[in-house]
Design a protein around this motif. Structure first.
Motif, PDB file in Angstrom:
ATOM      1  N   GLU A 109      47.463 -55.266   1.373  1.00 36.44           N
ATOM      2  CA  GLU A 109      46.470 -54.936   0.230  1.00 36.44           C
ATOM      3  C   GLU A 109      45.282 -55.741   0.572  1.00 36.44           C
ATOM      4  OE1 GLU A 109      47.473 -55.423  -4.479  1.00 36.44           O
ATOM      5  OE2 GLU A 109      47.764 -57.145  -3.269  1.00 36.44           O
ATOM      6  N   ILE A 110      44.184 -54.931   0.547  1.00 35.42           N
ATOM      7  CA  ILE A 110      42.875 -55.630   0.925  1.00 35.42           C
ATOM      8  C   ILE A 110      41.855 -55.164  -0.020  1.00 35.42           C
ATOM      9  CG2 ILE A 110      43.568 -55.553   3.339  1.00 35.42           C
ATOM     10  CD1 ILE A 110      41.528 -53.101   3.678  1.00 35.42           C
ATOM     11  N   ILE A 141      39.139 -51.076  -2.302  1.00 39.42           N
ATOM     12  CA  ILE A 141      40.275 -51.829  -2.312  1.00 39.42           C
ATOM     13  C   ILE A 141      41.454 -50.429  -1.789  1.00 39.42           C
ATOM     14  CG2 ILE A 141      39.714 -53.402  -3.982  1.00 39.42           C
ATOM     15  CD1 ILE A 141      41.697 -51.654  -5.739  1.00 39.42           C
ATOM     16  N   GLY A 142      42.513 -51.106  -1.172  1.00 37.15           N
ATOM     17  CA  GLY A 142      43.486 -50.104  -0.912  1.00 37.15           C
ATOM     18  C   GLY A 142      44.372 -50.687   0.110  1.00 37.15           C
ATOM     19  N   ASN A 143      45.354 -49.751   0.790  1.00 39.17           N
ATOM     20  CA  ASN A 143      46.390 -50.036   1.595  1.00 39.17           C
ATOM     21  C   ASN A 143      45.969 -49.957   2.992  1.00 39.17           C
ATOM     22  OD1 ASN A 143      48.254 -48.622  -1.030  1.00 39.17           O
ATOM     23  ND2 ASN A 143      48.414 -50.890  -0.663  1.00 39.17           N
ATOM     24  N   PRO A 144      45.921 -50.554   3.938  1.00 38.55           N
ATOM     25  CA  PRO A 144      45.426 -50.456   5.170  1.00 38.55           C
ATOM     26  C   PRO A 144      46.867 -49.404   5.752  1.00 38.55           C
ATOM     27  CG  PRO A 144      45.643 -52.719   4.891  1.00 38.55           C
ATOM     28  CD  PRO A 144      46.179 -52.330   3.392  1.00 38.55           C
ATOM     29  N   ALA A 148      38.804 -61.405  -3.715  1.00 39.65           N
ATOM     30  CA  ALA A 148      40.412 -61.549  -3.821  1.00 39.65           C
ATOM     31  C   ALA A 148      41.105 -61.004  -4.930  1.00 39.65           C
ATOM     32  CB  ALA A 148      40.608 -63.212  -3.679  1.00 39.65           C
ATOM     33  N   GLU A 149      40.359 -61.133  -6.126  1.00 40.50           N
ATOM     34  CA  GLU A 149      40.909 -60.588  -7.481  1.00 40.50           C
ATOM     35  C   GLU A 149      40.790 -58.889  -7.344  1.00 40.50           C
ATOM     36  OE1 GLU A 149      38.915 -63.980 -10.320  1.00 40.50           O
ATOM     37  OE2 GLU A 149      37.808 -62.394 -10.223  1.00 40.50           O
ATOM     38  N   ALA A 150      40.047 -58.505  -6.786  1.00 38.11           N
ATOM     39  CA  ALA A 150      39.833 -56.938  -6.676  1.00 38.11           C
ATOM     40  C   ALA A 150      40.956 -56.545  -5.614  1.00 38.11           C
ATOM     41  CB  ALA A 150      38.513 -56.522  -6.178  1.00 38.11           C
ATOM     42  N   ALA A 151      41.283 -57.161  -4.692  1.00 35.87           N
ATOM     43  CA  ALA A 151      42.222 -56.877  -3.843  1.00 35.87           C
ATOM     44  C   ALA A 151      43.647 -56.863  -4.710  1.00 35.87           C
ATOM     45  CB  ALA A 151      42.321 -57.521  -2.562  1.00 35.87           C
ATOM     46  N   ALA A 152      43.994 -57.980  -5.515  1.00 39.16           N
ATOM     47  CA  ALA A 152      45.130 -58.025  -6.095  1.00 39.16           C
ATOM     48  C   ALA A 152      45.405 -57.300  -7.094  1.00 39.16           C
ATOM     49  CB  ALA A 152      45.193 -59.714  -6.777  1.00 39.16           C
TER      50      ALA A 152
END
Length: 321
Positions: free
Chosen positions: A65-66, A77-80, A108-112
């Motif tokens: 999750e990045i 944002i998304g899944n690598p 960090a919040e956006a990735a989460a």
């Protein structure tokens, strides 16, 4: 670039190694993403152990999750796309799966806002049909997945009961907005839920834990209630007694969020739009308990694996800190 590699399966702190490697080359339909922040999820620990439903070829870089930046300057944002995960300076992702990062949240919040909140939204709204005024019980309410469900439940107008393990996590659950907090280390969960609901039980139960937590769920679910099975962080997969579901008139609902990416990707984008709006209004905000540099990622993944974390631990690149 620097990246964490797993060359053999085992505990994260033992098998994750930081190395200097070449930047990955995107395949067809993929893009290179400069990682700004990567959140640590329990599946990262399972990947290291070789226990996740997906087993990428060794060696691989974990980090599912990045929040990052594409070569054309978009913050996403998304899944690598494994094996090129997020615990690295650069990752690879499927272009179609990337979503715009919410402007109201930092990296960090956006990735989460992705896996945990998408799972919560689909579980509570798509699967369980949570309604305003109902009672929602969330197991592991102070964790990354549970904290998202707590916030989404409150945003939906539910009364939220949070079950946690320990006084520190109880304090976090209260701060998240739980109306009732039950410390399973100090209280009888079943008795406490019945007392809090006047003996009726919870309309919706959100369970990322399994094991003993599921047993408690079956004993505390209300008439026509819904138990949403999200995962098995306890390590024990329960075997539900279906005659019990028949006798009490409740539903057992499975949720594998990742399937929506292939079965109904438009719903994933719709969910992201809903979450972005909730975040912009301040109704939800991912709980980032720690922000660590890339060099501390292995220790942080081990902390999550051991159940010693609250909310999300984020690996944040130096230039984004």
């Amino acid at each position: 670039m620097q990246a964490w590699h797993v060359h053999e399966n085992g505990e994260p702190s033992e098998v994750m190694r930081l190395a200097e490697v070449e930047r990955p080359t995107p395949g067809d339909g993929q893009v290179l993403v400069r990682v700004r922040a990567a959140n640590i999820n329990f599946p990262d620990a399972l990947l290291c152990r070789g226990q996740y439903q997906i087993r990428p070829p060794l060696p691989f870089t974990p980090g599912v999750e990045i929040c990052g930046e594409t070569e054309d300057g978009r913050r996403v944002i998304g899944n690598p796309a494994l094996p090129y995960g997020g615990f690295a300076e650069y990752a690879v992702a499927d272009a179609a799966a990337l979503l715009p990062a919410p402007e109201s949240l930092d990296d960090a919040e956006a990735a989460a806002l992705h896996i945990g909140y998408q799972t919560g939204w689909f579980g509570l709204h798509r699967r369980a049909g949570l309604e305003a005024g109902e009672t929602l019980l969330v197991h592991a309410a102070a964790g990354g997945v549970g904290s998202a469900a707590v916030q989404l439940g409150k945003a939906a107008g539910a009364t939220v009961i949070g079950v946690v393990g320990g006084a520190d996590k109880a304090a976090v659950a209260r701060e998240l907005g739980c109306d009732v907090v039950i410390d399973r280390h100090a209280e009888d969960v079943v008795a406490a839920v019945k007392e809090a609901t006047g003996g009726r039980g919870a309309d919706v139960i959100y369970d990322p834990v399994g094991g003993a937590a599921y047993t408690q769920s079956a004993k505390t679910v209300a008439f026509e209630g819904r138990i949403v099975v999200v995962g098995f962080a306890s390590g024990t997969i329960p075997s539900p007694a279906l005659n019990h579901a028949l006798v009490k008139n409740y539903s057992i609902l499975g949720l594998h969020w990742g399937l929506y990416n292939t079965k109904n990707p438009k719903l994933v984008r719709h969910c992201h739009d809903q979450l972005t709006d909730l975040a912009a209004r301040g109704a939800i905000k991912p709980l980032i308990s720690e922000r660590v540099p890339l060099g501390e990622a292995a220790a942080a993944v081990q902390k999550v694996a051991d159940g010693r974390s609250t909310g999300r631990i984020a690996v944040v690149m130096e230039e984004a800190r």
